[in-house]
Write a protein that holds these residues in place. Structure first.
Motif, PDB file in Angstrom:
ATOM      1  N   TYR A   1     -27.752  -3.601 -16.904  1.00 24.45           N
ATOM      2  CA  TYR A   1     -28.392  -4.444 -15.894  1.00 24.45           C
ATOM      3  C   TYR A   1     -28.293  -5.927 -16.247  1.00 24.45           C
ATOM      4  N   GLY A   2     -27.378  -6.249 -17.142  1.00 29.37           N
ATOM      5  CA  GLY A   2     -27.174  -7.639 -17.513  1.00 29.37           C
ATOM      6  C   GLY A   2     -26.387  -8.389 -16.454  1.00 29.37           C
ATOM      7  N   GLY A   3     -26.103  -9.653 -16.733  1.00 28.24           N
ATOM      8  CA  GLY A   3     -25.337 -10.466 -15.797  1.00 28.24           C
ATOM      9  C   GLY A   3     -24.371 -11.367 -16.535  1.00 28.24           C
ATOM     10  N   PRO A   4     -23.241 -11.704 -15.899  1.00 27.88           N
ATOM     11  CA  PRO A   4     -22.220 -12.519 -16.554  1.00 27.88           C
ATOM     12  C   PRO A   4     -22.591 -13.994 -16.610  1.00 27.88           C
ATOM     13  N   GLU A   5     -21.975 -14.696 -17.528  1.00 24.95           N
ATOM     14  CA  GLU A   5     -22.122 -16.141 -17.562  1.00 24.95           C
ATOM     15  C   GLU A   5     -21.498 -16.698 -16.288  1.00 24.95           C
ATOM     16  N   PRO A   6     -22.220 -17.509 -15.509  1.00 26.82           N
ATOM     17  CA  PRO A   6     -21.701 -17.967 -14.217  1.00 26.82           C
ATOM     18  C   PRO A   6     -20.410 -18.774 -14.372  1.00 26.82           C
ATOM     19  N   LEU A   7     -19.425 -18.495 -13.505  1.00 26.07           N
ATOM     20  CA  LEU A   7     -18.172 -19.253 -13.493  1.00 26.07           C
ATOM     21  C   LEU A   7     -18.287 -20.366 -12.472  1.00 26.07           C
ATOM     22  N   PHE A   8     -18.230 -21.614 -12.944  1.00 32.48           N
ATOM     23  CA  PHE A   8     -18.325 -22.786 -12.090  1.00 32.48           C
ATOM     24  C   PHE A   8     -17.084 -23.650 -12.267  1.00 32.48           C
ATOM     25  N   THR A   9     -16.765 -24.429 -11.224  1.00 34.91           N
ATOM     26  CA  THR A   9     -15.635 -25.349 -11.306  1.00 34.91           C
ATOM     27  C   THR A   9     -15.874 -26.387 -12.395  1.00 34.91           C
ATOM     28  N   ASP A  10     -17.090 -26.881 -12.476  1.00 36.43           N
ATOM     29  CA  ASP A  10     -17.463 -27.845 -13.506  1.00 36.43           C
ATOM     30  C   ASP A  10     -18.525 -27.193 -14.382  1.00 36.43           C
ATOM     31  N   TYR A  11     -18.082 -26.566 -15.444  1.00 40.66           N
ATOM     32  CA  TYR A  11     -19.021 -25.842 -16.295  1.00 40.66           C
ATOM     33  C   TYR A  11     -20.009 -26.786 -16.962  1.00 40.66           C
ATOM     34  N   GLN A  12     -19.536 -27.973 -17.366  1.00 41.60           N
ATOM     35  CA  GLN A  12     -20.429 -28.919 -18.029  1.00 41.60           C
ATOM     36  C   GLN A  12     -21.541 -29.362 -17.084  1.00 41.60           C
ATOM     37  N   GLY A  13     -21.184 -29.524 -15.812  1.00 37.69           N
ATOM     38  CA  GLY A  13     -22.204 -29.883 -14.825  1.00 37.69           C
ATOM     39  C   GLY A  13     -23.261 -28.798 -14.688  1.00 37.69           C
ATOM     40  N   LEU A  14     -22.820 -27.542 -14.615  1.00 40.85           N
ATOM     41  CA  LEU A  14     -23.750 -26.409 -14.580  1.00 40.85           C
ATOM     42  C   LEU A  14     -24.678 -26.440 -15.781  1.00 40.85           C
ATOM     43  N   GLN A  15     -24.106 -26.597 -16.944  1.00 36.73           N
ATOM     44  CA  GLN A  15     -24.880 -26.580 -18.179  1.00 36.73           C
ATOM     45  C   GLN A  15     -25.928 -27.690 -18.198  1.00 36.73           C
ATOM     46  N   ASN A  16     -25.517 -28.890 -17.783  1.00 32.75           N
ATOM     47  CA  ASN A  16     -26.448 -30.025 -17.800  1.00 32.75           C
ATOM     48  C   ASN A  16     -27.627 -29.802 -16.850  1.00 32.75           C
ATOM     49  N   VAL A  17     -27.343 -29.243 -15.670  1.00 29.96           N
ATOM     50  CA  VAL A  17     -28.414 -28.970 -14.708  1.00 29.96           C
ATOM     51  C   VAL A  17     -29.396 -27.951 -15.272  1.00 29.96           C
ATOM     52  N   MET A  18     -28.868 -26.903 -15.909  1.00 30.13           N
ATOM     53  CA  MET A  18     -29.723 -25.852 -16.450  1.00 30.13           C
ATOM     54  C   MET A  18     -30.577 -26.358 -17.611  1.00 30.13           C
ATOM     55  N   ILE A  19     -29.989 -27.174 -18.464  1.00 32.33           N
ATOM     56  CA  ILE A  19     -30.746 -27.725 -19.587  1.00 32.33           C
ATOM     57  C   ILE A  19     -31.863 -28.631 -19.081  1.00 32.33           C
ATOM     58  N   GLU A  20     -31.541 -29.498 -18.126  1.00 37.38           N
ATOM     59  CA  GLU A  20     -32.546 -30.393 -17.564  1.00 37.38           C
ATOM     60  C   GLU A  20     -33.668 -29.606 -16.899  1.00 37.38           C
ATOM     61  N   LEU A  21     -33.321 -28.509 -16.232  1.00 28.60           N
ATOM     62  CA  LEU A  21     -34.329 -27.654 -15.601  1.00 28.60           C
ATOM     63  C   LEU A  21     -35.312 -27.119 -16.630  1.00 28.60           C
ATOM     64  N   VAL A  22     -34.789 -26.521 -17.689  1.00 27.81           N
ATOM     65  CA  VAL A  22     -35.640 -25.943 -18.725  1.00 27.81           C
ATOM     66  C   VAL A  22     -36.496 -27.020 -19.387  1.00 27.81           C
ATOM     67  N   GLN A  23     -35.868 -28.132 -19.744  1.00 26.02           N
ATOM     68  CA  GLN A  23     -36.600 -29.184 -20.438  1.00 26.02           C
ATOM     69  C   GLN A  23     -37.712 -29.769 -19.573  1.00 26.02           C
ATOM     70  N   SER A  24     -37.441 -29.944 -18.291  1.00 23.05           N
ATOM     71  CA  SER A  24     -38.457 -30.540 -17.412  1.00 23.05           C
ATOM     72  C   SER A  24     -39.682 -29.648 -17.293  1.00 23.05           C
ATOM     73  N   VAL A  25     -39.482 -28.334 -17.342  1.00 20.35           N
ATOM     74  CA  VAL A  25     -40.598 -27.398 -17.202  1.00 20.35           C
ATOM     75  C   VAL A  25     -41.362 -27.239 -18.516  1.00 20.35           C
ATOM     76  N   VAL A  26     -40.668 -27.070 -19.637  1.00 18.23           N
ATOM     77  CA  VAL A  26     -41.374 -26.828 -20.899  1.00 18.23           C
ATOM     78  C   VAL A  26     -42.093 -28.081 -21.402  1.00 18.23           C
ATOM     79  N   THR A  27     -41.662 -29.258 -20.958  1.00 19.15           N
ATOM     80  CA  THR A  27     -42.357 -30.495 -21.348  1.00 19.15           C
ATOM     81  C   THR A  27     -43.441 -30.876 -20.365  1.00 19.15           C
ATOM     82  N   GLY A  28     -43.562 -30.132 -19.249  1.00 19.38           N
ATOM     83  CA  GLY A  28     -44.582 -30.419 -18.264  1.00 19.38           C
ATOM     84  C   GLY A  28     -44.242 -31.557 -17.325  1.00 19.38           C
ATOM     85  N   GLN A  29     -43.000 -32.036 -17.338  1.00 22.72           N
ATOM     86  CA  GLN A  29     -42.604 -33.139 -16.464  1.00 22.72           C
ATOM     87  C   GLN A  29     -42.425 -32.688 -15.015  1.00 22.72           C
ATOM     88  N   ALA A  30     -42.242 -31.380 -14.807  1.00 22.35           N
ATOM     89  CA  ALA A  30     -42.055 -30.868 -13.445  1.00 22.35           C
ATOM     90  C   ALA A  30     -42.642 -29.476 -13.341  1.00 22.35           C
TER      91      ALA A  30
END
Length: 406
Positions: free
Chosen positions: A360-389
């Motif tokens: 029931y796992g899932g693959p690493e998402p394939l994106f045209t701009d992988y670095q862009g995907l990664q940056n968005v995901m990191i910012e998402l996690v950081q904004s929530v765990v720091t309480g900024q969003a």
């Protein structure tokens, strides 16, 4: 990124099979960039075996460290001087394919069926495959039994749900000198990976097979809310830690639980930790044990002039028996459900959670701009765990931003 004139020239040379250039091309080596510190002994043996059978097409391996490997492979290809074959993260395949830097390596239905669930999807884009899976990673939950006991928990029972995981982390935080859970939130690629374990243990998704962003869903929102809740019982300042640094805290006896690869158990034994391992805890919408399924692949680059032989070499190295020998030697999660895997699990039951999570796992998402995907995901996690969003607003913004990178 555009294909240069040098790449076009190399492609023309590769098609010159009807001219007198054939003999010259056949004398060329198959250049192969291998990521890491050294060539694994099994691979060295495969190279020797290949060279003996293909003296006109010898392998020329070059070992490049993990930190520079992907950049070097991509830079050479973009400059029109591609390596013939390279070890790459499967996440890069879509971007390489769209920039016309690699060639297709289609799988037959029989070949696809030989792998575990979703493994072919990690290399599939636009209906075909662009690499051959060569390394596989899954994760499970490790816990410190002594800290469980000290906190008043049953040391032999791991949390099965997110609710239990958060409650156990809280109990450890309040009743011991350790923190409950190792939270990864550094500006580093495995921050995205660790969050995707939460997504895939709640039947969540980032992007569907048709290329639609499906990230802003109740399943992913629940994962983000659970991550926010467990932050209070994790190590202080999680944005300063990537997964190896969090693991080091666990190995020092200062963390109750961490998500980790099979190697975490070996290191914990060496460190004297009394540990257990179980499937990753499940969210409320989970259908069964899950995990992020990460693969690395062998990719064949366009313009080397030896594409066909490079594909042949890649397939030679990844036949089921050779691939299994490499996996066993390197301590990797097996890519195929072979009888030998059942024997391995019977001999060493700690492997079971890493195999069970595949279904029931899932693959690493394939994106045209992988670095862009990664940056968005990191910012998402950081904004929530720091309480900024707040999770809902942060997720909506992230899903919108992902559209430009898909």
């Amino acid at each position: 990124m555009k294909k240069t004139s040098k790449v076009l020239l190399a492609s023309l040379v590769a098609l010159a099979g009807t001219t007198g250039l054939t003999t010259a091309i056949q004398a060329e080596e198959i250049s192969f960039i291998v990521c890491g510190d050294e060539v694994q002994p099994s691979w060295s043996g495969y190279f020797e075996e290949w060279n003996a059978a293909n003296p006109d097409w010898p392998v020329a391996p070059e070992v490049v460290g993990w930190g520079q490997c992907q950049d070097k492979v991509t830079t050479l290809a973009a400059a029109g001087s591609p390596v013939a074959l390279a070890y790459v993260g499967s996440r890069t395949l879509k971007q390489l394919a769209l920039n016309d830097l690699i060639v297709e390596i289609p799988m037959t239905e029989e070949e696809k069926a030989s792998y575990y669930n979703y493994v072919p999807e990690t290399v599939t884009f636009d209906g075909t495959q662009w690499g051959i899976p060569v390394a596989f990673s899954t994760k499970a939950l490790f816990w410190n039994k002594d800290l469980f006991e000290e906190a008043g928990l049953d040391p032999e029972v791991a949390p099965k749900t997110w609710e239990e995981e958060i409650a156990f982390a809280k109990q450890i935080e309040e009743n011991t000198d350790a923190d409950g859970f190792g939270l990864v939130a550094k500006t580093f690629d495995n921050t995205m990976h660790q969050f995707l374990h939460w997504v895939y243990t709640n039947n969540g998704q980032v992007i569907d097979a048709e290329g639609n962003i499906t990230f802003n869903s109740p399943q992913v929102l629940a994962a983000l809310e659970a991550l926010k809740e467990i932050t209070a019982y994790s190590e202080e300042g999680p944005t300063a830690y990537e997964q190896n640094e969090v693991r080091a805290i666990f190995l020092d006896g200062k963390l109750g639980m961490v998500q980790g690869a099979i190697s975490t158990g070996n290191l914990a034994t060496e460190a004297g930790i009394n540990w257990g391992v179980a499937p990753l805890p499940l969210g409320p919408d989970a259908q069964g044990p899950g995990t992020l399924l990460i693969t690395d692949s062998l990719a064949v680059f366009k313009g080397s002039g030896v594409e066909e032989k490079a594909i042949e070499l890649a397939k030679f190295m990844t036949t089921p028996e050779r691939q299994w020998a490499y996996e066993k030697e390197a301590g990797l999660t097996p890519l195929r459900p072979l009888p030998e895997v059942e024997e391995m699990v019977a001999e060493n039951p700690t492997w079971k959670p890493f195999i069970d999570g595949i279904e029931y796992g899932g693959p690493e998402p394939l994106f045209t701009d992988y670095q862009g995907l990664q940056n968005v995901m990191i910012e998402l996690v950081q904004s929530v765990v720091t309480g900024q969003a707040e999770p809902a607003a942060a997720l909506e913004r992230a899903a919108s931003e992902l559209e430009q990178y898909k």
